[in-house]
Design an enzyme around this catalytic site. Sequence first.
Site, mmCIF file in Angstrom:
data_model
loop_
_atom_site.group_PDB
_atom_site.id
_atom_site.type_symbol
_atom_site.label_atom_id
_atom_site.label_comp_id
_atom_site.label_asym_id
_atom_site.label_seq_id
_atom_site.Cartn_x
_atom_site.Cartn_y
_atom_site.Cartn_z
ATOM 1 N N HIS A 178 0.808 -1.231 0.000
ATOM 2 C CA HIS A 178 0.000 0.000 0.000
ATOM 3 C C HIS A 178 0.836 1.273 0.000
ATOM 4 O O HIS A 178 0.530 2.243 0.699
ATOM 5 C CB HIS A 178 -0.954 -0.002 1.190
ATOM 6 N N HIS A 202 -9.402 2.256 0.572
ATOM 7 C CA HIS A 202 -9.349 1.134 1.503
ATOM 8 C C HIS A 202 -10.462 1.271 2.556
ATOM 9 O O HIS A 202 -10.241 1.001 3.744
ATOM 10 C CB HIS A 202 -7.982 1.070 2.177
ATOM 11 N N GLU A 204 -11.542 -3.489 -2.432
ATOM 12 C CA GLU A 204 -10.559 -2.572 -2.974
ATOM 13 C C GLU A 204 -10.353 -2.802 -4.474
ATOM 14 O O GLU A 204 -9.567 -3.660 -4.875
ATOM 15 C CB GLU A 204 -9.228 -2.756 -2.248
#
Length: 338
Positions: free
Chosen positions: A92, A162, A298
């Site tokens: 991420h 997210h 996501e």
Amino acid sequence: MSDSALRIGSADGVELDVLPLGATVQRLVVTGGDGVRRNVVLGHATEQEYLDSTDYLGAVVGRYANRVAEGRFVLDGVEHRLGVNDRGHHLHGGPDGFDRRTWEVVRHDADRVELALVSPDGDQGYPGRLQAWASYAVEGSSVVVDLRARSDAPTLANLTSHAYFALDGDVAGTSVLDHRLRVPAAEWTPIDADAIPLGGEEPVEGTPFDLRGGPRVRDVLGAPHPQLADAGGVDHDYVVTGSGLRTVAEVVSPASRTRLEVRSDRPALQVYTGNNLDGTARSLAGHPLERYAGLALEPQVPPDSPNRPGAPGCVLRPDETWSARIEWHFSAALEDEA
């Protein structure tokens, strides 16, 4: 409402609070099919709680959502090394990803907020100076999320939201175990113990990862399968059928009679059942966030795409604008859905 939160929508419709920190969805209130208004996302009460967390609650993550194996990739013959923050891999956006940055507010009116961020050349190991934008708009009973990016040199781009959904609200002890989850995908991606793809995609047919019929999350997690046992639940990529803007997931809560339809133009969807929530962090209302308290959906390209020949492209070049659209549509669940 946090002092720094940017509120859009209406008190009798969809109402959304967004934080400049991480361009984060902190609170999203809708009216359920039972007539009760609820906050249907997981969030924290303070910015420090977000900074102390590794759960990415509601944030825009990037430059590259999901994992890059060993924090390395080759672009145009040059190897780049990224910061690692998950079992020796890049997750991420790295140790200081976009979720930890304070975005600039460039627009805020009754129904729309837009934020911008500049990521300098070399940030977390990525080449190129990247400009990113995230906008949220309330349109009727829906929230539309638009993400864009431009770079002055070839780089990677794969941003996503997210957000964790919990359609029964921010209530002590609640979970998504009795939510029904449908993902129109015929293939999924098996992973190793570090959540890196083992190879190519495999058919969902005959496995607990077949979500096409909308099973209860509880029943999926209770099925015997080594991938579920290793990950503590679902934390896997799905190759969603079709292309362009389309339905990539549907979630129904029988208890609140609330239905969420997620639409996106991304090729894949990471489904995460909140396996690592352990009760140490607290929700916006102050309740411990226990395992399976929320469901993250996501839209993105598949994990480790830069290192997987044939995977959907994630390279952004200077003459291009990268973009992604995510839509969250809320409605009352039908009786046969609940």
